[in-house]
Write an enzyme that holds these catalytic residues in place. Structure first.
Site: not given
Length: 535
Positions: A140-141, A143-144, A311
């Protein structure tokens, strides 16, 4: 001066990107009538590349805006997701398109992930994990995530016992790692957004009610929380504690030994994505029962606890073979104090009873709408929202959209932006969308109706209101001795100086004491009523 030049250069890049995607028209429509639209129109004419053909009809303005934000990088992906809650600014269709903005970026190199883990946790990856998968499962923007397995190491026997108790099957964990340099990238663009917000507040009086500086500050605070994975781990821990003993909702346990500011390790959760109806049916699960659990979980988070996952899109929710729901990604959380929860309950009750004056009064009592506004006119505007839904089948009613319409109407009466309620509305829209995708004939909120009815009776019924009034009266009474003592000290000080108090001042003091004594008699009366009710 240097800040202005730096931000102007970055702004030029942003405008060119928006123009290339044909997204400036969306912004111009959103700010029409504010005084900013001519500037946006000029920028569009200046930077939009000349085309022989118009922009393709298959792309809506919101889709173009989402594509531009995706190209502009992490800050604008997050900004787009936040703006998806502001249908009052961008319109419902553009907001809906932005809500689908995917927070996905190409993964960064596994060597960088390993280096971050080792620097943050102070040990080699091989010493921390028995196995670490270099290929991330998601990126993602900010973290991964990498899958890994753990085993107890020296001095970690108690931790291993906790993991076994929490269901760490085979030591399976998910390791979240921040992107290299992400803090600097966010700092640059957040400074730009704050610079623009300050400029708007200075030059556009009509936009001050939208509190752009406060909105950017809230956005910045949210992002900073997401970039400290210890805080996300704490959010997961609090949510898990709220649902302790409830098997229908699974929150991954945190491995605190392998968690730091830039790395978080949690129990690995797997299952069927919440919106995959075909897979749920193939697994032999009752879709309506799953939706009933989801509705109950949402209700408990919002009304029972006042702390909810902020979210809850399908990518963050899974269903296990037993039909229980699991959640991941706790970077965005919402919190509602008791006063706000009571406001929501009273507002909903007023709408259901078609008591629009009461709904208007609730807004004024909560301080969301200033007392200078006309109660009757506000009630009339609320009637325009409520009356069209009566008589319609329940499955056709979107309570999330009803809430959105309420916010837009209230803003016409100078209601200030309430970020926590906008986040709640966004999550209600997500829940309704998943529910209708799985069963179009079902309204998810009816599934939680028994819980809502009981909570309303316990918290907003006549007896509950009486108890609240008694508690408030006793609190006022508790402040009385201090105020009297302060008045006596002031009188003594005046006497020592030889200055005689003015008669008006003495009368004002006596009036204040009588006003403060009044809650004593109210408290006594209320307590007597409560005793009689208990008999």
């Amino acid at each position: 001066m240097l800040r202005a030049l730096r931000n102007l250069f970055r702004l030029l890049t942003i405008v060119r990107t928006l123009a290339r995607h044909g997204a400036l028209a969306s912004l111009r429509a959103a700010v029409e009538g504010t005084g900013v639209a001519p500037s946006v129109l000029f920028a569009g004419r200046l930077f939009t590349p000349r085309r022989r053909d118009p922009w393709p009809d298959e792309k809506r303005p919101g889709e173009r805006l989402a594509a531009a934000f995706g190209e502009l990088g992490p800050v604008f992906i997050k900004l787009g997701q936040m703006l998806s809650t502001r249908s009052d600014l961008l319109g419902e269709q553009v907001a809906a398109d932005l809500s689908l903005l995917q927070d996905r970026l190409p993964p960064f190199d596994a060597a960088a992930a390993r280096a971050t883990i080792e620097a943050e946790l102070g040990a080699p990856v091989e010493a921390l994990f028995t196995r670490f998968e270099d290929c991330p499962v998601s990126a993602a923007s900010i973290a991964q995530v990498h899958y890994a397995t753990i085993a107890p190491g020296p001095g970690e026997g108690s931790a291993a016992g906790e993991f076994a108790g929490a269901g760490f099957e085979g030591g399976a964990v998910a390791v979240k790692v921040l992107r290299p340099g992400i803090e600097q990238a966010f700092a640059r663009d957040l400074d730009l957004l704050m610079w623009l917000a300050e400029l708007v507040e200075r030059t556009q009086p009509k936009l001050r009610r939208l509190r752009p500086v406060a909105v950017v500050r809230t956005f910045a605070d949210t992002v900073r929380i997401e970039m400290d994975l210890r805080l996300e781990a704490a959010a997961a821990s609090e949510l898990a504690q709220n649902f302790a003993g409830d098997p229908t909702y699974r929150v991954p346990a945190v491995d605190w030994h392998r968690t730091g500011r830039r790395v978080m390790t949690q129990q690995r959760l797997t299952g069927i994505p919440m919106n995959d109806g075909a897979a749920l049916t193939a697994a032999g699960l009752d879709i309506d029962a799953v939706l009933a659990r989801a509705a109950a979980i949402f209700f408990k988070q919002v009304f029972r606890d006042g702390y909810f996952h902020g979210d809850q899109h399908p990518g963050n929710m899974f269903v296990d073979p037993d039909g229980h729901i699991g959640a991941v990604d706790f970077g965005i959380m919402g919190r509602l104090d008791r006063k706000t929860r009571y406001y929501l309950a009273d507002m909903l009750l007023g709408f259901l009873e078609r008591d629009y004056r009461r709904v208007a009064q609730v807004h004024l009592e909560a301080g969301y709408v200033p007392p200078t506004q006309s109660l009757d006119q506000f009630a009339q505007a609320l009637r325009a929202i409520g009356e069209p839904i009566f008589g319609r089948p329940l499955q056709e009613i979107s309570f999330a959209r009803l809430l959105g319409q309420l916010f837009r109407i209230a803003e016409q009466f100078e209601m200030e932006v309430q970020p926590q309620l906008l986040l709640l509305q966004k999550n209600m829209l997500m829940a309704e969308g998943v529910s209708r995708q799985l069963n179009p004939d079902l309204n998810i909120w009816t599934l939680a109706q028994p819980l809502i009815d009981r909570w309303m009776r316990e918290n907003r019924g006549p007896e509950a209101r009486l108890q609240d009034a008694a508690a408030e009266a006793l609190r006022s009474l508790g402040r009385l001795p201090g105020l009297i003592a302060a008045a006596e000290r002031a009188a003594t000080a005046l006497a020592d100086t030889g200055i005689k108090p003015h008669p008006e001042g003495l009368r004002a003091r006596d009036h204040e004491i009588r006003r403060l004594l009044r809650p004593l008699w109210v408290a006594v009366a209320l307590l007597a009523i409560l005793v009689l009710l208990a008999l």
